[in-house]
Every structure is written in C-alpha cells, then in structure tokens.
Motif scaffolding. Structure first.
Motif, PDB file in Angstrom:
ATOM      1  N   VAL A 185       4.405 -23.230  23.098  1.00  0.00           N
ATOM      2  CA  VAL A 185       4.578 -21.770  23.201  1.00  0.00           C
ATOM      3  C   VAL A 185       5.589 -21.352  22.148  1.00  0.00           C
ATOM      4  O   VAL A 185       6.623 -22.014  21.967  1.00  0.00           O
ATOM      5  CB  VAL A 185       5.043 -21.352  24.617  1.00  0.00           C
ATOM      6  N   LEU A 186       5.264 -20.282  21.446  1.00  0.00           N
ATOM      7  CA  LEU A 186       6.169 -19.786  20.397  1.00  0.00           C
ATOM      8  C   LEU A 186       6.076 -18.271  20.320  1.00  0.00           C
ATOM      9  O   LEU A 186       5.132 -17.672  20.854  1.00  0.00           O
ATOM     10  CB  LEU A 186       5.832 -20.436  19.044  1.00  0.00           C
ATOM     11  N   PRO A 187       7.046 -17.622  19.659  1.00  0.00           N
ATOM     12  CA  PRO A 187       6.963 -16.164  19.519  1.00  0.00           C
ATOM     13  C   PRO A 187       5.756 -15.781  18.676  1.00  0.00           C
ATOM     14  O   PRO A 187       5.389 -16.507  17.739  1.00  0.00           O
ATOM     15  CB  PRO A 187       8.252 -15.782  18.784  1.00  0.00           C
ATOM     16  N   ALA A 188       5.139 -14.655  18.990  1.00  0.00           N
ATOM     17  CA  ALA A 188       4.021 -14.156  18.169  1.00  0.00           C
ATOM     18  C   ALA A 188       4.524 -13.892  16.755  1.00  0.00           C
ATOM     19  O   ALA A 188       5.705 -13.619  16.531  1.00  0.00           O
ATOM     20  CB  ALA A 188       3.465 -12.877  18.788  1.00  0.00           C
ATOM     21  N   TRP A 189       3.605 -13.970  15.799  1.00  0.00           N
ATOM     22  CA  TRP A 189       3.959 -13.749  14.389  1.00  0.00           C
ATOM     23  C   TRP A 189       4.395 -12.301  14.149  1.00  0.00           C
ATOM     24  O   TRP A 189       3.866 -11.377  14.761  1.00  0.00           O
ATOM     25  CB  TRP A 189       2.768 -14.059  13.466  1.00  0.00           C
ATOM     26  N   CYS A 190       5.336 -12.141  13.235  1.00  0.00           N
ATOM     27  CA  CYS A 190       5.822 -10.812  12.846  1.00  0.00           C
ATOM     28  C   CYS A 190       5.426 -10.605  11.391  1.00  0.00           C
ATOM     29  O   CYS A 190       6.053 -11.164  10.488  1.00  0.00           O
ATOM     30  CB  CYS A 190       7.338 -10.737  13.011  1.00  0.00           C
ATOM     31  N   ASP A 191       4.364  -9.842  11.161  1.00  0.00           N
ATOM     32  CA  ASP A 191       3.796  -9.663   9.819  1.00  0.00           C
ATOM     33  C   ASP A 191       4.381  -8.384   9.201  1.00  0.00           C
ATOM     34  O   ASP A 191       3.941  -7.276   9.519  1.00  0.00           O
ATOM     35  CB  ASP A 191       2.268  -9.592   9.939  1.00  0.00           C
ATOM     36  N   SER A 192       5.346  -8.560   8.312  1.00  0.00           N
ATOM     37  CA  SER A 192       6.156  -7.428   7.837  1.00  0.00           C
ATOM     38  C   SER A 192       5.609  -6.733   6.596  1.00  0.00           C
ATOM     39  O   SER A 192       6.287  -5.859   6.037  1.00  0.00           O
ATOM     40  CB  SER A 192       7.576  -7.918   7.547  1.00  0.00           C
ATOM     41  N   HIS A 193       4.408  -7.086   6.142  1.00  0.00           N
ATOM     42  CA  HIS A 193       3.854  -6.430   4.945  1.00  0.00           C
ATOM     43  C   HIS A 193       2.332  -6.433   5.027  1.00  0.00           C
ATOM     44  O   HIS A 193       1.695  -7.460   4.788  1.00  0.00           O
ATOM     45  CB  HIS A 193       4.339  -7.174   3.684  1.00  0.00           C
ATOM     46  N   THR A 194       1.761  -5.271   5.375  1.00  0.00           N
ATOM     47  CA  THR A 194       0.297  -5.161   5.352  1.00  0.00           C
ATOM     48  C   THR A 194      -0.141  -3.772   4.867  1.00  0.00           C
ATOM     49  O   THR A 194       0.622  -2.823   4.906  1.00  0.00           O
ATOM     50  CB  THR A 194      -0.384  -5.382   6.735  1.00  0.00           C
ATOM     51  N   HIS A 195      -1.388  -3.740   4.440  1.00  0.00           N
ATOM     52  CA  HIS A 195      -2.081  -2.486   4.110  1.00  0.00           C
ATOM     53  C   HIS A 195      -3.357  -2.496   4.965  1.00  0.00           C
ATOM     54  O   HIS A 195      -4.457  -2.335   4.443  1.00  0.00           O
ATOM     55  CB  HIS A 195      -2.470  -2.434   2.633  1.00  0.00           C
ATOM     56  N   ILE A 196      -3.201  -2.743   6.247  1.00  0.00           N
ATOM     57  CA  ILE A 196      -4.360  -3.006   7.115  1.00  0.00           C
ATOM     58  C   ILE A 196      -5.224  -1.757   7.339  1.00  0.00           C
ATOM     59  O   ILE A 196      -6.397  -1.870   7.706  1.00  0.00           O
ATOM     60  CB  ILE A 196      -3.872  -3.639   8.450  1.00  0.00           C
ATOM     61  N   VAL A 197      -4.645  -0.573   7.106  1.00  0.00           N
ATOM     62  CA  VAL A 197      -5.437   0.659   7.195  1.00  0.00           C
ATOM     63  C   VAL A 197      -6.065   0.929   5.824  1.00  0.00           C
ATOM     64  O   VAL A 197      -5.374   1.272   4.871  1.00  0.00           O
ATOM     65  CB  VAL A 197      -4.549   1.848   7.655  1.00  0.00           C
ATOM     66  N   TYR A 198      -7.357   0.689   5.714  1.00  0.00           N
ATOM     67  CA  TYR A 198      -8.067   1.000   4.479  1.00  0.00           C
ATOM     68  C   TYR A 198      -9.542   1.245   4.792  1.00  0.00           C
ATOM     69  O   TYR A 198      -9.994   0.973   5.907  1.00  0.00           O
ATOM     70  CB  TYR A 198      -7.897  -0.106   3.415  1.00  0.00           C
ATOM     71  N   ALA A 199     -10.245   1.768   3.799  1.00  0.00           N
ATOM     72  CA  ALA A 199     -11.660   2.105   4.004  1.00  0.00           C
ATOM     73  C   ALA A 199     -12.516   1.254   3.068  1.00  0.00           C
ATOM     74  O   ALA A 199     -12.191   1.103   1.889  1.00  0.00           O
ATOM     75  CB  ALA A 199     -11.891   3.582   3.729  1.00  0.00           C
ATOM     76  N   GLY A 200     -13.588   0.729   3.583  1.00  0.00           N
ATOM     77  CA  GLY A 200     -14.506  -0.055   2.746  1.00  0.00           C
ATOM     78  C   GLY A 200     -13.893  -1.377   2.319  1.00  0.00           C
ATOM     79  O   GLY A 200     -12.849  -1.792   2.818  1.00  0.00           O
ATOM     80  N   HIS A 201     -14.592  -2.040   1.397  1.00  0.00           N
ATOM     81  CA  HIS A 201     -14.155  -3.355   0.934  1.00  0.00           C
ATOM     82  C   HIS A 201     -14.327  -3.412  -0.573  1.00  0.00           C
ATOM     83  O   HIS A 201     -14.937  -2.527  -1.160  1.00  0.00           O
ATOM     84  CB  HIS A 201     -14.965  -4.458   1.604  1.00  0.00           C
ATOM     85  N   ARG A 202     -13.837  -4.475  -1.207  1.00  0.00           N
ATOM     86  CA  ARG A 202     -13.976  -4.573  -2.669  1.00  0.00           C
ATOM     87  C   ARG A 202     -14.497  -5.959  -3.072  1.00  0.00           C
ATOM     88  O   ARG A 202     -13.990  -6.570  -4.006  1.00  0.00           O
ATOM     89  CB  ARG A 202     -12.611  -4.287  -3.341  1.00  0.00           C
ATOM     90  N   GLU A 203     -15.541  -6.427  -2.378  1.00  0.00           N
ATOM     91  CA  GLU A 203     -16.013  -7.777  -2.691  1.00  0.00           C
ATOM     92  C   GLU A 203     -16.668  -7.868  -4.070  1.00  0.00           C
ATOM     93  O   GLU A 203     -16.732  -8.946  -4.652  1.00  0.00           O
ATOM     94  CB  GLU A 203     -16.911  -8.337  -1.586  1.00  0.00           C
ATOM     95  N   GLN A 204     -17.128  -6.705  -4.615  1.00  0.00           N
ATOM     96  CA  GLN A 204     -17.703  -6.759  -5.965  1.00  0.00           C
ATOM     97  C   GLN A 204     -16.623  -7.143  -6.988  1.00  0.00           C
ATOM     98  O   GLN A 204     -16.881  -7.924  -7.910  1.00  0.00           O
ATOM     99  CB  GLN A 204     -18.363  -5.418  -6.335  1.00  0.00           C
ATOM    100  N   GLU A 205     -15.404  -6.619  -6.787  1.00  0.00           N
ATOM    101  CA  GLU A 205     -14.309  -6.968  -7.706  1.00  0.00           C
ATOM    102  C   GLU A 205     -13.966  -8.460  -7.609  1.00  0.00           C
ATOM    103  O   GLU A 205     -13.558  -9.089  -8.588  1.00  0.00           O
ATOM    104  CB  GLU A 205     -13.058  -6.141  -7.388  1.00  0.00           C
ATOM    105  N   PHE A 206     -14.115  -8.984  -6.407  1.00  0.00           N
ATOM    106  CA  PHE A 206     -13.886 -10.420  -6.180  1.00  0.00           C
ATOM    107  C   PHE A 206     -14.858 -11.230  -7.042  1.00  0.00           C
ATOM    108  O   PHE A 206     -14.473 -12.166  -7.750  1.00  0.00           O
ATOM    109  CB  PHE A 206     -14.081 -10.669  -4.677  1.00  0.00           C
ATOM    110  N   VAL A 207     -16.112 -10.791  -7.046  1.00  0.00           N
ATOM    111  CA  VAL A 207     -17.126 -11.481  -7.862  1.00  0.00           C
ATOM    112  C   VAL A 207     -16.827 -11.274  -9.352  1.00  0.00           C
ATOM    113  O   VAL A 207     -16.932 -12.205 -10.150  1.00  0.00           O
ATOM    114  CB  VAL A 207     -18.555 -10.987  -7.484  1.00  0.00           C
TER     115      VAL A 207
END
Ligand code: NIG
Ligand code: FE
Length: 411
Positions: A70-92
C-alpha cells in the motif's frame, strides 16, 4: 465509515512528521512498515502500524492485503489533460523524419490542438477530458495539476479553465488549475507578439483571476515561443493577481529560464531536458522544485532530465507525466516511474518520493497528500501481490495496481 487494511506486505512512504518535500540524499530513503495495518476514517488516514502491535482490529470494512503493498496515490503535478482531438498524424510525421520544431513551424503542434479546441464545445471538451481523468485515476493518480494553453483566445482559454473547474467540482481527486495563455503565439499574431502578450496580460489574465479559474500561471519559455523578457512580464503579471509561477523551461534550450523562475519564487520549473551548471546553482537554496517529465523525453526522443545531477547536488526533484496530445499522449505515472529508474538512473526510492511527496509539493498540497501520515487524505494505491516495491518500476509496462482509494473510497 471506517476501513481497516490488514496484513499489508509493506506500507510505503510512511512519514510520522509532516515532511513537505525531500531533497538530495533524503530522496534515497523510503520509510516503510512491513506486515502493516492502515486505518481510514471517512476520507482520512487515522492510524497505521505493525500487525504485531496490540490493536483492536475493528472497522466497518476490513480489507485483507496479504502479499500486497500500500502506498500513497501518485501526485501528477504537470498535465495538459484537458484537450480536444489527437495528433497521431504528427507522430507519424516525426517517424518519417520531421522534427517537433518543423511540425510546429508549419502550423502543427500546439496551434493544431488550439484550432481543434476552438471548434469543440465546452460540453464535448469536458466529455473528452473526463475519459482521461477517469483513466489516470485507475492508474493510481490521486492529485492532478491541469493547464490551459490550447485555447489561445479569451473565449477558448476560459472554456478550458471552466472545464478544469468542472472537473475539480465533479471528481474526488485533488486538482490544481494553471493558466497557460502564453503556450504558443497564435498565427494571427505571428508578426505582432506584443499584441498577444497584451491580450494575455491585460485581458485574459484579469478575467481568469476575477472568475478564480486558476491557482498558478505558466509560460512556455523557449526559443520560438516566449523569451526571458516575455516570461518575466507574464510571471510578474500573474504574481500581481496572486498566481504563483509553474513554468515550462529548458525543454529544448537552456538560456536562463530556471534562474528567472527562481528569482520570482516560482513553485516549480518543469522539463529541464537541457540543464547547465548555472541552472543547478540557481536552484540551490530556493523554494522552487525542479520537475522532470520522462514520458515526454521518451515520446519525442529528446534527452532525459539529468536527475542524478539535480539530486546529487542536494536538490529535490518531482516526476510528472506532462499528459498532452503533442509531446506526451500518456498519463501513466507508473510508466513515468519505470522510465525514471531505467533511463534517468533514479533508484526506486527516489522515483517513488518524486512521484508522491515531491509531486504534492509541486502543487502545494504536500501537507495533505503524498505520504502515509496521520491526518492526511486517504488517497492510496493497493498493489497486486508483488515480491518487493522494486518490482513496480522493474516490471515496466504491466499494471501492478489492484485497487485505488480516493478520499477513503475505492474507485
Ligand atoms: O509540455 N512544451 C510545451 N508544451 C507541451 C507540449 C505541447 C504540445 O505539443 O501540444 C509540453 O511538452
Ligand atoms: Fe507541459
């Protein structure tokens, strides 16, 4: 409502006194109790200790955690989790040889996401974003910072920040909001950065402050984005509205952003894939915590933040995901921890400290989150049966989480 977890193989990150962050060689130490119990009342950790202690094992619910950690839940201090759509074409496109910079220069990158977000309704943006929030909660995240910065107009920045506010109100995990109006220069301002800075500083920021939509202010301080002078103006403006800085610096170039952040008592300086000795010197003795984002390095194939250099200089370090559609389409803190150990040569103890107590410090919530301490929120991960906590980063890519508790409730 009380929950008693018994027979815990090892209870991790137990801090008797309320430590707010750990630095340098302290990061090598992960205090634990083997064969432990943990008692939760409502949303709070009220007691813990060894199973051999003479306690009365009574509670509304008893969970037998035999073989599990058992451990404390992760504390994620840097995200941009609110966004629209994806950019998988740029990945390619990057696989086929284009660089992140080249993609951005032809209108892709942040501006691509901003165009999509401007065309997405607030409800739709909320619906897309909460899918990811639910997903990261299942992966053990119990506290999250979320940035704006894919709006880049008054209307769309406010839309993003209102979505963040709604997530704050609807979800049990702890959320901090950051205004990142200066994330990229919109195309219509390409020959007139001054006007965009004025829009951010004199129009959007006052509205954000008036509607109490942000806790922090951020800037992408980088060549081709915002200069040191721009960054200083934005940090100062934010400060005047009571918003402390958490800034993107040194992702591709090191040119003094770290010292600037420290000068204005930034809460954190994030990325630091490029880091020089002056940056280390600037951080020493400050309250500013460096934050590394190894999933971003992994995805973009850029250098990893030199964690050893930072920690061996006696500094604290936090780990976060950077979850966003361009440089890090992943919010998995478990992967971050593995990658930090494998690629940045952090020990499992250092990585777990960086992802719990130090992550909480990078959101100014470490008085209530990030360790197993009496009085703190019961945000916890219960692992599957594993041989030792080293197994968590070692067996990378597998899910070792059995269950997650947020505010004392199993999700
Ligand atoms: O933190 N570097 C700036 N912002 C994001 C990536 C933005 C994007 O590509 O959409 C980051 O990596
Ligand atoms: Fe980021």
């Amino acid at each position: 409502m009380s929950i008693l977890i018994i027979n815990i193989k090892e209870l991790l990150q137990v801090r008797e006194s309320n430590v707010l962050k750990v630095s340098g060689s302290e990061m090598k130490v992960l205090p634990t109790i083997k064969n432990a119990y943990l008692l939760i009342e409502d949303d709070t950790i009220v007691d813990y200790g060894s199973m051999t202690d003479n306690i009365e094992f009574r509670a509304d619910t008893i969970i037998d955690a035999k073989g599990k950690m058992v451990l404390p839940a992760w504390c994620d201090s840097h995200t941009h989790i609110v966004y629209a759509g994806h950019r998988e074409q740029e990945f390619v496109d990057r696989i086929n040889g284009l660089s992140y910079e080249e993609i951005a220069n032809r209108g892709g990158g942040i501006l691509n996401s901003a165009a999509t977000l401007n065309d997405t309704s607030e409800t739709e943006l909320y619906n897309q974003s909460i899918k990811r929030v639910k997903e990261v909660m299942k992966l053990g995240t119990g506290a999250l910072e979320i940035k704006s910065g894919y709006g880049l107009t008054m209307e769309a920045e406010l839309k993003m920040l209102r979505v963040i506010k709604r997530i704050k109100q609807k979800f049990p995990i702890k959320i901090k909001a950051t205004f990142l109006g200066a994330h990229a220069l919109p195309y219509i301002y390409k020959d007139n950065k001054e006007d965009y800075l004025n829009l951010v500083i004199n129009e959007i920021l006052p509205r954000v402050a008036k509607e109490k939509l942000a806790d922090y202010i951020d800037v992408f301080c980088e060549k081709g984005y915002f200069s040191l002078d721009d960054t200083e103006r934005i940090i100062k403006a934010g400060k005047a509205y009571g918003l402390r800085a958490k800034i993107h610096v040194n992702q591709f170039n090191a040119f003094g952003g770290v010292a600037l952040g420290v000068k204005y008592d930034a809460l954190s300086v994030d990325h630091l894939e490029e880091l020089n000795d002056e940056d280390i010197t600037a951080l020493k003795g400050s309250n500013t915590i460096p934050v590394a984002l190894p999933s971003c390095s992994y995805f973009l194939s850029i250098p990893y933040t030199p964690a050893r250099k930072l920690i061996d200089a006696g500094l604290p370090l936090a780990l976060a995901t950077d979850y966003n559609p361009g440089s890090t389409p992943s919010g998995n803190m478990n992967f971050v921890i593995s990658t930090a150990c494998i690629k940045m040569k952090m020990t499992p103890e250092e990585a777990i400290n960086a992802a719990t107590i130090n992550g909480a410090y990078a959101m100014e919530i470490s008085n209530m989150y990030g360790s197993i301490t009496r009085g703190k929120k019961a945000n916890l991960i219960i692992t599957k049966p594993i041989s030792s906590y080293n197994f968590l980063p070692y067996a990378f890519g597998d899910n070792h989480i059995d269950s997650v508790l947020i505010n004392g409730e199993i999700i």
